[in-house]
Scaffold this motif. Sequence first.
Motif, PDB file in Angstrom:
ATOM      1  N   GLY A  22      -8.470 -13.908  -5.973  1.00 44.61           N
ATOM      2  CA  GLY A  22      -8.646 -13.309  -4.643  1.00 44.61           C
ATOM      3  C   GLY A  22      -7.545 -13.816  -3.723  1.00 44.61           C
ATOM      4  N   LEU A  23      -6.872 -12.882  -3.077  1.00 45.15           N
ATOM      5  CA  LEU A  23      -5.767 -13.260  -2.180  1.00 45.15           C
ATOM      6  C   LEU A  23      -6.223 -13.175  -0.724  1.00 45.15           C
ATOM      7  CD1 LEU A  23      -2.866 -11.186  -3.832  1.00 45.15           C
ATOM      8  CD2 LEU A  23      -3.585 -13.537  -4.364  1.00 45.15           C
ATOM      9  N   GLY A  24      -6.128 -14.288  -0.017  1.00 44.02           N
ATOM     10  CA  GLY A  24      -6.556 -14.347   1.381  1.00 44.02           C
ATOM     11  C   GLY A  24      -5.592 -13.660   2.320  1.00 44.02           C
ATOM     12  N   THR A  25      -5.913 -13.789   3.608  1.00 43.11           N
ATOM     13  CA  THR A  25      -5.144 -13.119   4.659  1.00 43.11           C
ATOM     14  C   THR A  25      -4.699 -14.138   5.708  1.00 43.11           C
ATOM     15  OG1 THR A  25      -6.318 -11.054   4.296  1.00 43.11           O
ATOM     16  CG2 THR A  25      -5.308 -11.334   6.451  1.00 43.11           C
ATOM     17  N   VAL A  50      -7.054  -9.435  -6.319  1.00 42.57           N
ATOM     18  CA  VAL A  50      -7.881  -8.618  -5.431  1.00 42.57           C
ATOM     19  C   VAL A  50      -7.536  -9.046  -4.013  1.00 42.57           C
ATOM     20  CG1 VAL A  50     -10.271  -8.188  -4.696  1.00 42.57           C
ATOM     21  CG2 VAL A  50      -9.745  -8.445  -7.121  1.00 42.57           C
ATOM     22  N   SER A  51      -7.368  -8.089  -3.119  1.00 43.98           N
ATOM     23  CA  SER A  51      -6.946  -8.447  -1.768  1.00 43.98           C
ATOM     24  C   SER A  51      -8.112  -8.516  -0.783  1.00 43.98           C
ATOM     25  CB  SER A  51      -5.923  -7.424  -1.261  1.00 43.98           C
ATOM     26  OG  SER A  51      -5.482  -7.809   0.018  1.00 43.98           O
ATOM     27  N   THR A  52      -7.890  -9.276   0.294  1.00 47.87           N
ATOM     28  CA  THR A  52      -8.896  -9.382   1.358  1.00 47.87           C
ATOM     29  C   THR A  52      -8.509  -8.560   2.595  1.00 47.87           C
ATOM     30  OG1 THR A  52      -7.790 -11.378   2.130  1.00 47.87           O
ATOM     31  CG2 THR A  52      -9.709 -11.691   0.696  1.00 47.87           C
ATOM     32  N   SER A  53      -7.383  -7.845   2.518  1.00 44.14           N
ATOM     33  CA  SER A  53      -6.966  -7.019   3.667  1.00 44.14           C
ATOM     34  C   SER A  53      -5.877  -6.045   3.242  1.00 44.14           C
ATOM     35  CB  SER A  53      -6.417  -7.894   4.796  1.00 44.14           C
ATOM     36  OG  SER A  53      -5.220  -8.527   4.367  1.00 44.14           O
ATOM     37  N   LEU A  59       1.675  -6.671   1.043  1.00 46.33           N
ATOM     38  CA  LEU A  59       2.607  -7.747   0.684  1.00 46.33           C
ATOM     39  C   LEU A  59       2.595  -7.990  -0.826  1.00 46.33           C
ATOM     40  CD1 LEU A  59       4.431 -10.243   1.441  1.00 46.33           C
ATOM     41  CD2 LEU A  59       2.307 -11.565   1.541  1.00 46.33           C
ATOM     42  N   ALA A  60       1.392  -8.105  -1.387  1.00 43.61           N
ATOM     43  CA  ALA A  60       1.267  -8.425  -2.812  1.00 43.61           C
ATOM     44  C   ALA A  60       1.877  -7.325  -3.678  1.00 43.61           C
ATOM     45  CB  ALA A  60      -0.207  -8.631  -3.157  1.00 43.61           C
ATOM     46  N   LEU A  61       1.655  -6.078  -3.299  1.00 43.16           N
ATOM     47  CA  LEU A  61       2.234  -4.968  -4.070  1.00 43.16           C
ATOM     48  C   LEU A  61       3.755  -4.996  -3.982  1.00 43.16           C
ATOM     49  CD1 LEU A  61      -0.198  -2.018  -3.223  1.00 43.16           C
ATOM     50  CD2 LEU A  61       0.140  -3.080  -5.468  1.00 43.16           C
ATOM     51  N   SER A  62       4.268  -5.325  -2.785  1.00 39.50           N
ATOM     52  CA  SER A  62       5.729  -5.362  -2.614  1.00 39.50           C
ATOM     53  C   SER A  62       6.357  -6.459  -3.466  1.00 39.50           C
ATOM     54  CB  SER A  62       6.090  -5.556  -1.136  1.00 39.50           C
ATOM     55  OG  SER A  62       5.902  -6.916  -0.767  1.00 39.50           O
ATOM     56  N   LEU A  63       5.554  -7.481  -3.807  1.00 46.74           N
ATOM     57  CA  LEU A  63       6.071  -8.587  -4.620  1.00 46.74           C
ATOM     58  C   LEU A  63       5.762  -8.389  -6.111  1.00 46.74           C
ATOM     59  CD1 LEU A  63       5.016 -11.508  -2.227  1.00 46.74           C
ATOM     60  CD2 LEU A  63       7.332 -10.665  -2.604  1.00 46.74           C
ATOM     61  N   LYS A  68      -5.943  -4.963  -8.088  1.00 43.79           N
ATOM     62  CA  LYS A  68      -7.048  -4.084  -8.472  1.00 43.79           C
ATOM     63  C   LYS A  68      -8.079  -4.063  -7.354  1.00 43.79           C
ATOM     64  CE  LYS A  68      -7.186  -3.557 -13.359  1.00 43.79           C
ATOM     65  NZ  LYS A  68      -7.773  -3.965 -14.601  1.00 43.79           N
ATOM     66  N   PRO A  69      -8.791  -2.947  -7.199  1.00 46.29           N
ATOM     67  CA  PRO A  69      -9.884  -2.940  -6.211  1.00 46.29           C
ATOM     68  C   PRO A  69     -11.003  -3.873  -6.688  1.00 46.29           C
ATOM     69  CG  PRO A  69      -9.408  -0.712  -7.032  1.00 46.29           C
ATOM     70  CD  PRO A  69      -8.643  -1.671  -7.890  1.00 46.29           C
ATOM     71  N   LEU A  70     -11.723  -4.425  -5.744  1.00 45.84           N
ATOM     72  CA  LEU A  70     -12.827  -5.343  -6.088  1.00 45.84           C
ATOM     73  C   LEU A  70     -13.812  -4.676  -7.060  1.00 45.84           C
ATOM     74  CD1 LEU A  70     -14.368  -7.991  -5.697  1.00 45.84           C
ATOM     75  CD2 LEU A  70     -15.271  -7.102  -3.555  1.00 45.84           C
ATOM     76  N   ALA A  71     -14.035  -3.397  -6.868  1.00 45.26           N
ATOM     77  CA  ALA A  71     -14.991  -2.668  -7.715  1.00 45.26           C
ATOM     78  C   ALA A  71     -14.593  -2.683  -9.183  1.00 45.26           C
ATOM     79  CB  ALA A  71     -15.103  -1.228  -7.232  1.00 45.26           C
ATOM     80  N   GLU A  72     -13.325  -2.884  -9.461  1.00 43.42           N
ATOM     81  CA  GLU A  72     -12.852  -2.804 -10.854  1.00 43.42           C
ATOM     82  C   GLU A  72     -12.746  -4.152 -11.554  1.00 43.42           C
ATOM     83  OE1 GLU A  72      -9.370  -0.358 -11.327  1.00 43.42           O
ATOM     84  OE2 GLU A  72     -10.269   1.211 -10.077  1.00 43.42           O
ATOM     85  N   VAL A  73     -13.139  -5.224 -10.874  1.00 48.04           N
ATOM     86  CA  VAL A  73     -13.136  -6.524 -11.559  1.00 48.04           C
ATOM     87  C   VAL A  73     -14.575  -7.033 -11.642  1.00 48.04           C
ATOM     88  CG1 VAL A  73     -10.819  -7.113 -10.742  1.00 48.04           C
ATOM     89  CG2 VAL A  73     -12.802  -7.912  -9.455  1.00 48.04           C
ATOM     90  N   ASN A  74     -14.829  -7.829 -12.650  1.00 44.98           N
ATOM     91  CA  ASN A  74     -16.185  -8.347 -12.819  1.00 44.98           C
ATOM     92  C   ASN A  74     -16.490  -9.442 -11.828  1.00 44.98           C
ATOM     93  OD1 ASN A  74     -17.395  -6.822 -14.699  1.00 44.98           O
ATOM     94  ND2 ASN A  74     -16.582  -7.964 -16.440  1.00 44.98           N
TER      95      ASN A  74
END
Length: 224
Positions: A22-25, A50-53, A59-63, A68-74
Motif C-alpha cells: 500500500g502506497l501512502g500519500t 495499491v494507492s491511497t490517492s 506518481l507511481a504509474l509515472s515511475l 492494481k485497484p484494491l478490489a483486485e488484491v486479496n
Amino acid sequence: MNQKQLVGEKAATFVEDGMVVGLGTGSTAVYMVQALAERVKNEKLSIVCVSTSKATEKLALSLGLNMKPLAEVNKIDLTIDGADEISPDFHGIKGGGGALLYEKIVATNSKKNLWIVDDSKLVNTLGKFPLPVEVVPFGCEHLFEKFKEKGYRPEYRKDEEGAKFITDSDHFIIDLYLEKIEDPKAFANELKNEVGVVEHGLFIDIVDQVIAGTPDGKIEIETK
Ligand code: 5RP
C-alpha cells in the motif's frame, strides 16, 4: 538529507519481493514511492502496489510501478504512509493531504502498517494538528453548525483557489481546531456516529511500526 527523505527511503527497504504494498500519500510518502520504484528497477522486484490517492497513483504509474485497484488484491502485506501526529500509544491523526478515507481503507486492509514521519509529528497528546473530518456535501452546513456549537472550531478545508476542497471521492473536509483530544477513542466513536460524516482522521490502533527522523539526522524505529 531532510528527515522526510531519510525515513521515506528507509521505509522502501522494508518491501520484500512478491509483496502487495500500500502506497501512502503526502510529501514523505513521495520519497518512499520514488525509492521503491528505484529498488524495483535495480533489484527486479516483482511487487503489486495499491494507492491511497489519485496523486500517489499518478506518481507511481509515472515511475513504472505495477498498480492494481484494491478490489483486485486479496490482502495488502505492508502499507507505508505518512502521518500528521502520532501519540506514544500509537494512535494518530492523518488526512493533512485530504486522503484520509482511502488511506484508512487501505490501512485497515493491510497486514502491517508502517508510518514514516519527521520528529515534529511525535506528540504527547493528539489534537494540535487540525483533525480532518470527511463529510458528504449534502446538508453538511448543519453538521458544521453542530461542530461549532460543540466548540470544535470547524473550518472547511479550502483548495488553492479558495473553493471548498474536494476529496478523491467527491466529499468535503471539515477541519476541527481542537488543540487537544483527551480521549481519541471516544472522540472517534462520536464522530463516526454523526450522520453525514464519511470518515475522520483519527487512526486508532492501526499503525504497527513507526520510522521517525531525529533532529540530528538519524532515524528511530518503534514497534507497537
Ligand atoms: C495525507 C496524509 C499524509 O500522510 C499526512 O498529511 C502527512 O503528510 P506529509 O508527509 O506531507 O507531512 O495523511 O492525507
